[in-house]
Design an enzyme around this catalytic site. Structure first.
Site, PDB file in Angstrom:
ATOM      1  N   CYS A 117       0.634  -1.194   0.149  1.00  0.00           N
ATOM      2  CA  CYS A 117       0.039   0.198   0.026  1.00  0.00           C
ATOM      3  C   CYS A 117       0.894   1.318   0.051  1.00  0.00           C
ATOM      4  O   CYS A 117       0.698   2.151  -0.737  1.00  0.00           O
ATOM      5  CB  CYS A 117      -0.931  -0.118   1.261  1.00  0.00           C
ATOM      6  N   TYR A 176     -13.461   3.194   5.039  1.00  0.00           N
ATOM      7  CA  TYR A 176     -14.228   2.276   4.959  1.00  0.00           C
ATOM      8  C   TYR A 176     -15.663   2.508   5.731  1.00  0.00           C
ATOM      9  O   TYR A 176     -15.864   3.222   6.622  1.00  0.00           O
ATOM     10  CB  TYR A 176     -13.778   0.839   5.682  1.00  0.00           C
TER      11      TYR A 176
END
Length: 264
Positions: A146, A209
Site C-alpha cells: 500500500c 471504509y
C-alpha cells in the site's frame, strides 16, 4: 494533528462511494498530501491512542528484511496475521523488496543500504528512492504494498522523506503509516549525521471504509492535544542496529483508543 483531521473531514465531505476488493465499501478521494515538520513534534495521533509497540516492531521487521510473522508474534504484534500463510510467511512484501530486490542476473539490491550511502556521499541526488512496488514480483506477495515507495531529500543539513501511498485506509492504516515513516526519517537522519526535516505523505486512493464512519466522526469531535517527542538512543549509528529499547515516546497524552475492524 490538524493535517490528518483535515483529511478525514475532506473525505467525509467530498468522498465518492465506491466498491473495493474486500467487499466492505468505501468513500474515497483521489490525491491528497500532508506535510509534517518534525521540529513541531513527533506525528503520533492524539485524537485516539496508537499502539506504538506495533509500529516500532513492524518497522524493525521491515528493516531486517523479514517477511515471516514469527518475529512480530514473538513480540506480541499481530497486525499481519490475517495475510500470512500457514507457515507465517507473507511472500515478497516490504522487507524483502527493501533489502533484497532481485536483479535479472540472480543478484539482489539492498535498497536501504544504498539509500544510506547516497545520503552520506551523494546528498544532492534525485534518485534516493526505496521502492516496494516490484511489478514483476506482485504475484509473490500475499498483500501488494500500500505504501509503495519513498524518496529522500537533503538540504541545509536536514533530511526529508516523501512517501507515496497508493491505497490509504485512513482510519486504521494511515496513522500507523505516518508514525512509522516519521520514525524511519528520524532514524535515517541520525545515522547519516543530519537533522530530521519534513515528512511528506502523498496519498493516491484515500478512503474511509463504510464500517468506520462512526469512529471517524467520533475522532473529529475530539480536540487534538500537543504532539509528543520521540527520543532515540544517540549511540546507534547503523540503521540496522536499532532495537525496540532504543526508542522512547515522551509526553504522549492521547484520547482513548477507538476500535475498528480491519478489512482483509
Amino acid at each position: 494533528m490538524k493535517q490528518y483531521l483535515d483529511l478525514l473531514d475532506r473525505v467525509l465531505t467530498e468522498g465518492i462511494e465506491k466498491g473495493d476488493r474486500t467487499g466492505t465499501g468505501t468513500i474515497s478521494v483521489f490525491g491528497h498530501q500532508m506535510r509534517f515538520n518534525l521540529d513541531e513534534g513527533f506525528p503520533c495521533l492524539t485524537t485516539k491512542k496508537l499502539h506504538l509497540k506495533s509500529i516500532i516492531y513492524e518497522l524493525l521487521w521491515f528493516l531486517k528484511g523479514d517477511t515471516n510473522v514469527k518475529y512480530l508474534q514473538d513480540h506480541g504484534v499481530r497486525i499481519w496475521n490475517e495475510w500470512a500463510d500457514e507457515t507465517g510467511d507473507l511472500g515478497h512484501i516490504y522487507g524483502y523488496q527493501w533489502r533484497s530486490w532481485p536483479t535479472y542476473d540472480g543478484g539482489f539490491i539492498d535498497q536501504i543500504s544504498e539509500a544510506v550511502d547516497a545520503i552520506k556521499h551523494n546528498p544532492d541526488s534525485r534518485r534516493i528512492i526505496v521502492s516496494a512496488w516490484n511489478v514483476g514480483d506482485l504475484d509473490h506477495m500475499n498483500l501488494p504494498p500500500c505504501h509503495a515507495f519513498f524518496q529522500f531529500y537533503v538540504a541545509n543539513g536536514r533530511l526529508s522523506l516523501q512517501l507515496y501511498q497508493r491505497s490509504a485506509d485512513i482510519f486504521l492504516g494511515v496513522p500507523f503509516n505516518i508514525a512509522s515513516y516519521a520514525l524511519l526519517l528520524q532514524m535515517m537522519a541520525q545515522v547519516t549525521g543530519l537533522q530530521a526535516g519534513d515528512f511528506i505523505h502523498t496519498l493516491g486512493d484515500a478512503h474511509i471504509y463504510l464500517n468506520h464512519l462512526e469512529q471517524v466522526k467520533l475522532q473529529l469531535s475530539r480536540e487534538p492535544r500537543p504532539l509528543p517527542q520521540m527520543k532515540i538512543n544517540p549511540d546507534v549509528k547503523n540503521i540496522f542496529d536499532f532495537q525496540f529499547k532504543d526508542f522512547e515516546l515522551v509526553n504522549y497524552d492521547p484520547h482513548p483508543h477507538i476500535a475498528g475492524k480491519v478489512a482483509v
